[in-house]
Scaffold this active site. Sequence first.
Site, PDB file in Angstrom:
ATOM      1  N   MET A 126      34.793  24.811  71.782  1.00 29.46           N
ATOM      2  CA  MET A 126      35.932  24.767  70.866  1.00 29.46           C
ATOM      3  C   MET A 126      36.516  23.362  70.792  1.00 29.46           C
ATOM      4  SD  MET A 126      38.015  28.307  71.698  1.00 29.46           S
ATOM      5  CE  MET A 126      37.893  28.294  73.485  1.00 29.46           C
ATOM      6  N   THR A 127      36.881  22.811  71.940  1.00 29.39           N
ATOM      7  CA  THR A 127      37.616  21.547  71.998  1.00 29.39           C
ATOM      8  C   THR A 127      36.797  20.380  71.450  1.00 29.39           C
ATOM      9  OG1 THR A 127      38.797  22.336  73.942  1.00 29.39           O
ATOM     10  CG2 THR A 127      38.870  19.975  73.512  1.00 29.39           C
ATOM     11  N   GLY A 130      39.415  15.154  68.929  1.00 30.13           N
ATOM     12  CA  GLY A 130      40.688  15.101  68.213  1.00 30.13           C
ATOM     13  C   GLY A 130      41.364  16.436  68.033  1.00 30.13           C
ATOM     14  N   SER A 133      44.526  21.822  71.812  1.00 29.23           N
ATOM     15  CA  SER A 133      45.327  23.026  71.601  1.00 29.23           C
ATOM     16  C   SER A 133      45.420  23.400  70.129  1.00 29.23           C
ATOM     17  CB  SER A 133      46.736  22.814  72.165  1.00 29.23           C
ATOM     18  OG  SER A 133      46.687  22.581  73.562  1.00 29.23           O
ATOM     19  N   ILE A 158      33.397  20.626  77.632  1.00 21.90           N
ATOM     20  CA  ILE A 158      32.744  21.939  77.573  1.00 21.90           C
ATOM     21  C   ILE A 158      32.221  22.335  78.948  1.00 21.90           C
ATOM     22  CG2 ILE A 158      31.009  23.336  76.421  1.00 21.90           C
ATOM     23  CD1 ILE A 158      33.324  22.155  74.645  1.00 21.90           C
ATOM     24  N   GLU A 239      41.312  35.432  78.378  1.00 21.62           N
ATOM     25  CA  GLU A 239      40.967  34.227  79.130  1.00 21.62           C
ATOM     26  C   GLU A 239      42.140  33.763  79.973  1.00 21.62           C
ATOM     27  OE1 GLU A 239      39.343  29.643  78.411  1.00 21.62           O
ATOM     28  OE2 GLU A 239      39.669  30.980  76.702  1.00 21.62           O
ATOM     29  N   ARG A 265      48.842  23.293 114.807  1.00 23.48           N
ATOM     30  CA  ARG A 265      49.259  21.896 114.877  1.00 23.48           C
ATOM     31  C   ARG A 265      50.596  21.754 115.615  1.00 23.48           C
ATOM     32  NH1 ARG A 265      47.479  16.619 114.697  1.00 23.48           N
ATOM     33  NH2 ARG A 265      49.061  15.248 113.790  1.00 23.48           N
ATOM     34  N   GLY A 361      44.847  26.480  77.254  1.00 25.13           N
ATOM     35  CA  GLY A 361      46.226  26.464  76.750  1.00 25.13           C
ATOM     36  C   GLY A 361      47.156  25.902  77.796  1.00 25.13           C
ATOM     37  N   THR A 362      47.821  24.805  77.474  1.00 24.26           N
ATOM     38  CA  THR A 362      48.728  24.171  78.431  1.00 24.26           C
ATOM     39  C   THR A 362      49.950  25.054  78.700  1.00 24.26           C
ATOM     40  OG1 THR A 362      49.975  23.052  76.681  1.00 24.26           O
ATOM     41  CG2 THR A 362      48.051  21.889  77.578  1.00 24.26           C
TER      42      THR A 362
END
Length: 376
Positions: A126-127, A130, A133, A158, A239, A265, A361-362
């Site tokens: 898809m991406t 340019g 989103s 990709i 997704e 620790r 998606g951000t």
Amino acid sequence: MERVLQFTEEHDIFRGMARKFFETEVAPHHESWEKAGIVPKEVWKKAGASGLLCPNIPSEYGGADADFLYNVIIIEESSRVGNTGFFISLHNDVIAPYISEYANEEQKARWLPGCVTGDSILAIAMTEPGAGSDLKNITTSAVDKGDHYVVNGQKTFISNGQLANLIITAVKHDNGTMSLLMVEEGMNGFERGRRLEKIGLKAQDTSELYYNDVVVPKENLIGKQGQGFRYLMQKLATERLVLGLAAVEATALVQRITLQYIKERQAFGKKIGTFQHIKFKMAEMATELEMCRAFADKVTVETMAGKSTTAEASMVKWYSTEMQKRHTDECLQFFGGYGYMMEYPIARAYLDARIQTIYAGTTEIMKEIIGRSLGL
């Protein structure tokens, strides 16, 4: 704590098998895959032989007709061992459903059996350089030539780009509508570009793809011409949900390795886990994790029931991935200088977590979707 999801004895048996697979066939090899920048195709075939690829595909195409909880188990067991190279969920939960739900019977019979056995590895393109989103702005073109399309364009970022031999490609027509075409390995004019260097997910191959007058037969059009954007929007919710489920389990892993470390620790003559600040931080993170898991489980149940969960899946995606990023950063701090050393798993977890709030998606896009669902 009891899960919202109701797993049966059969699910538990499957989980045991999946856990053994990821512990023996993935975890011991992950470091070498990171050095190579790619996983071998053999692991895909081993996963197929173990029934871990596309279990919810109908039996007539080689699947097991399993419910989605089997997919959830695979997602969780994969994340449980810190697997970020063998991108099995992308194949199972993101891309295969485009074929099983939108392809015709001939296409399903042609493509799905190989997806189940691991002989065919899936990618979705898809991406573009340019268009990220803003998918409506893609420029990869498909010109209708009667019995075929001629595709020209470039895709980037990709996942499975080097390994995949079946690539669902989003293309745009002269009239501005979008379609999904299956581009197959070996088609003239289809070329893989460089494997991109990333700050994390080192074992997961991410690539550029080039389409130079690629002839794609009409038989490879998925669904109806011009409906590609609608198909993408319908599947992006799933997704985002599966990425959220993976983020929850990845956060749980980070908390487990941190608990083990702070219980051993010592500083200033005492175990650092007994310091009030660290103890309270771990308590806060454990609580937030359980709350996030419960909500993710709830949305999973609603998705399995066929309810529209676009906004809710966006909530799961943004909150769980931001939680993963935040908790991993907090936990790394407790390791001190050792947390900055790649020999410690917390360091790799820190690098791998950063992409989670960006791809599929951000966080900002997720909030936009949620805001619109509120009528804003």
